[in-house]
Design an enzyme around this catalytic site. Structure first.
Site, PDB file in Angstrom:
ATOM      1  NE  ARG A 164      -3.939  -1.718   2.623  1.00  0.00           N
ATOM      2  CZ  ARG A 164      -4.029  -2.833   3.350  1.00  0.00           C
ATOM      3  NH1 ARG A 164      -3.023  -3.238   4.086  1.00  0.00           N
ATOM      4  NH2 ARG A 164      -5.144  -3.531   3.343  1.00  0.00           N
TER       5      ARG A 164
ATOM      6  NE  ARG B   1      -3.769  -0.383  -2.743  1.00  0.00           N
ATOM      7  CZ  ARG B   1      -4.532  -0.585  -1.683  1.00  0.00           C
ATOM      8  NH1 ARG B   1      -5.439  -1.548  -1.706  1.00  0.00           N
ATOM      9  NH2 ARG B   1      -4.390   0.133  -0.597  1.00  0.00           N
TER      10      ARG B   1
ATOM     11  CG  ASN C 157      -9.817  -5.475   3.565  1.00  0.00           C
ATOM     12  OD1 ASN C 157     -10.074  -6.640   3.833  1.00  0.00           O
ATOM     13  ND2 ASN C 157      -8.597  -4.980   3.667  1.00  0.00           N
ATOM     14  CG  ASP C 158     -12.367  -0.929  -0.107  1.00  0.00           C
ATOM     15  OD1 ASP C 158     -13.040  -0.282   0.718  1.00  0.00           O
ATOM     16  OD2 ASP C 158     -11.184  -0.660  -0.372  1.00  0.00           O
TER      17      ASP C 158
ATOM     18  NE  ARG D  68     -11.732  -0.806   4.786  1.00  0.00           N
ATOM     19  CZ  ARG D  68     -10.735  -0.982   3.923  1.00  0.00           C
ATOM     20  NH1 ARG D  68     -10.953  -0.874   2.623  1.00  0.00           N
ATOM     21  NH2 ARG D  68      -9.535  -1.272   4.333  1.00  0.00           N
TER      22      ARG D  68
ATOM     23  CB  CYS E  38      -4.295  -8.480  -1.371  1.00  0.00           C
ATOM     24  SG  CYS E  38      -5.270  -7.210  -2.184  1.00  0.00           S
TER      25      CYS E  38
HETATM   26  C1  PEP Z   1      -9.203  -4.330   0.217  1.00  0.00           C
HETATM   27  O1  PEP Z   1     -10.026  -3.445  -0.007  1.00  0.00           O
HETATM   28  O2  PEP Z   1      -9.506  -5.503   0.462  1.00  0.00           O
HETATM   29  C2  PEP Z   1      -7.756  -4.012   0.239  1.00  0.00           C
HETATM   30  C3  PEP Z   1      -6.838  -4.942   0.362  1.00  0.00           C
HETATM   31  O3  PEP Z   1      -7.411  -2.705   0.146  1.00  0.00           O
HETATM   32  P1  PEP Z   1      -7.429  -1.666   1.369  1.00  0.00           P
HETATM   33  O4  PEP Z   1      -7.684  -2.437   2.632  1.00  0.00           O
HETATM   34  O5  PEP Z   1      -6.121  -0.991   1.331  1.00  0.00           O
HETATM   35  O6  PEP Z   1      -8.581  -0.783   0.991  1.00  0.00           O
HETATM   36 MG    MG Z   2      -9.408  -1.573  -0.823  1.00  0.00          MG
END
Ligand code: PEP
Ligand code: MG
Length: 591
Positions: A307, A343, A465-466, A476, A513
């Site tokens: 990141r 990324r 996550n997103d 989140r 990821c």
């Molecule tokens: C996700 O969204 O799953 C991700 C890995 O990116 P971030 O947590 O940095 O938004």
């Molecule tokens: Mg994300």
């Protein structure tokens, strides 16, 4: 037992697990001594200059203290020094320094009261502002003002570096300056009223590998110095005044956890290959180049998600191409020949950048975030792409574009990537042109369009996550809807399966990821979907590898068919428990 002790009933407090592990010990409250008992009093005209001078002396003293802290930051935490350096500048911030002097002079009041008034006005002013950058700046001003206040009221500033007993810190909010002074032989862990996993303080706790629970709201009002507390940083639970039985139970869990950590860490370097020979690359998610050591220690097979926002968030100016290149090169070289997935910028959303003017967004998660920001600011984007491309000469680099929601975005991002490559070529810079390029699949439209998107890229990386946030309409970061946020939601499982199937059909690679990949309980599902690469926080790697080694991909595939027939999270969980309960519980310290 005294009467008071018998009244101290065991109490469980629930917060955010910011750094895993268990510690048991005495509470040590830090940070607020003296500050809560500030009184207001009148200052006669003839004494005004004296009062202003008293304030100035307190500011100078606070500056010196902070300077001392900066100079003594241990090597492994040097990366965080810049945060404190920004605090140095804030001591003379107009909104704080000049305003306090003005208030003393205009209202004829004592310096403590004037400072308190200025800071609470500032907080009130920014209360309704959504912009998280501005909010953070106010937090920084508050940290700085607290340091001045401690000098004004003559209270002893608690210097964490001076604590000479083994304790657990309890604080309203630990600033990065406080956290950077933590000495591992003294501080077992910490808990705070404020903050969350993503805060700088949480990040430092994880790099120190000490348990931490944050966001407990009012823990400083509940816990007293020397209270016995248990901190379970894995589950985000704090137990105050534990009973004898609870203590015994948690000592056992702590021992199990530590033994388990030790054993899996020992095996962290072994391959992650199932009993029937299916191999998975278990990679690491990192935010800072300093985390590389942890990736290597925990047996990471590479970096599956680098990141890159941190460098942009931590300074008032965007980093230059050379600064970015140096960071990327360090990571790429250290991990080579293993891969590093860099990324591109995923700023805004919950990670606002320094330039605030255009980011007063009502819905930042749905706003000018990530690739959208980059495409609107091609110069910023190109600077980063050139830096990444230059780093390709030093190892094995892949590029990943975040938050793709349309095909146009991928085409446009690739066009700018080509432009960046052309410009480097013209300048005769050495780099690898044909590196793999992928996109994050974290928006529902990308899932639905996966078959079309596949033709533009070499790989997908699923960001659960997103994906959970956007598909299930759950913020989140909102703890009130956290119970709905579940990777095992059948809708999410179907989406993940769809993406995996499409990728296979189209002959491109598919990785994961998001946090889903780092929890051993999800591994049978991810194996069932034949994910060949998973990326997670470095500490999670050994447990995931060990889980993979205990399973058969054939069984997982079979189970996946049943799992996909389920309609509720609880039924999916039950299936996993029925089939893998023994293995999972053997691998969980909590059982
Ligand atoms: C996700 O969204 O799953 C991700 C890995 O990116 P971030 O947590 O940095 O938004
Ligand atoms: Mg994300």
């Amino acid at each position: 037992m005294t009467a008071i002790e018998t009244e101290d009933k065991e109490m469980r407090l629930y917060g955010i697990g910011a750094s895993p592990g268990i510690c048991i010990g005495k509470a040590y409250l830090v940070g607020k001594e003296g500050v809560d008992v500030i009184k207001k009093y009148h200052i006669a005209e003839s004494r005004l200059q004296n009062e202003v001078n008293r304030f100035k002396i307190a500011v100078e003293k606070a500056k010196k203290e902070l300077q001392g802290i900066i100079e003594n930051i241990p090597q492994e935490l040097r990366e965080h020094a810049y945060i404190l350096e920004t605090h140095m500048v804030l001591f003379k911030d107009k909104l704080l320094y000049e305003k306090t002097i003005e208030t003393i002079e205009n209202e004829h009041i004592n310096a403590e009261w004037a400072l308190k008034k200025v800071v609470s006005n500032l907080k009130a002013m920014f209360h309704n502002i959504q912009d998280s950058y501005l909010k953070e700046r106010v937090d920084d001003i508050v940290h700085v003002s607290e340091r001045i206040m401690l000098n004004l009221v003559g209270a002893e500033t608690v210097n964490i570096a001076d604590i000479d007993k083994r304790v657990i810190l309890v604080a309203h909010d630990l600033s990065p300056a406080d956290t950077s002074q933590i000495q591992l032989e003294k501080i077992m862990g910490f808990i705070t009223d404020r903050g969350g996993r993503a805060s700088h303080t949480g990040i430092i706790a994880r790099s120190l590998e000490i348990p931490a629970v944050m966001g407990l709201d009012n823990v400083t009002a509940i816990i007293k110095n020397d209270d016995i507390i248990i901190v379970d940083g894995t589950s985000g639970i704090v137990i105050v005044h534990p009973t004898e039985d609870t203590l015994k139970d948690y000592f056992r869990r702590k021992i199990n956890y530590e033994a388990y950590q030790e054993s899996i860490n020992r095996d962290g370097h072994l391959l992650a290959e199932t009993v029937d020979g299916f191999s998975v690359q278990v990679m690491a998610n990192i935010e800072l180049s300093e985390e590389i050591a942890s990736v290597i220690d925990h047996g990471g097979d590479g970096i599956g998600l680098y990141r890159t926002e941190f460098q942009y968030l931590s300074s008032a100016f965007f980093p230059s191409e050379d600064e970015l290149f140096e960071k990327y090169k360090a990571v790429v070289e250290a991990i080579a020949p293993k891969p590093v997935v860099i990324r591109t910028l995923d700023i805004n959303g919950d990670k606002a950048i320094a330039d605030t003017s255009e980011f007063d967004e009502t819905n930042p998660a749905l706003g000018l975030r990530a690739i959208r920001y980059c495409l609107k600011n091609p110069d910023v984007f190109k600077t980063q792409l050139r830096a990444i491309l230059r780093a390709t000469a030093f190892g094995n680099v892949r590029i990943l574009f975040p938050m793709i929601s349309t095909c146009e975005e991928v085409r446009e991002a690739r066009r700018i990537l080509d432009e960046a490559a052309d410009s480097l070529e013209k300048e005769g810079v050495v780099f690898k042109r044909n590196i793999e390029v992928g996109i994050m699949i974290e928006v529902p439209s990308a899932v639905i369009m996966a078959d079309v998107l596949a033709q533009y890229v070499d790989f997908f990386s699923i960001g659960t996550n997103d994906l959970i946030q956007y598909s299930l309409a759950i913020d989140r970061d909102n703890k009130d809807v956290a119970h709905l946020y579940h990777p095992l939601n059948p809708a999410i499982l179907r989406m993940v399966k769809h993406v995996a199937d499409v990728a296979r059909e189209k002959g491109i690679k598919v990785y994961m990821c998001g946090e889903m990949a780092g929890d051993p309980i999800h591994i049978p599902i991810l194996l069932g979907l034949e994910m060949v690469e998973l990326s997670m926080n470095p500490q999670a790697i050994p447990a995931v590898k060990s889980m993979i080694r205990a399973l058969k991909v054939e069984d997982a595939r079979r189970l996946m068919k049943d799992i996909l027939k389920q309609t509720d999270v609880k039924d999916v969980l039950k299936l996993l428990q029925d089939n893998y309960g023994t293995i999972i519980s053997e691998k969980m310290y909590t059982e």
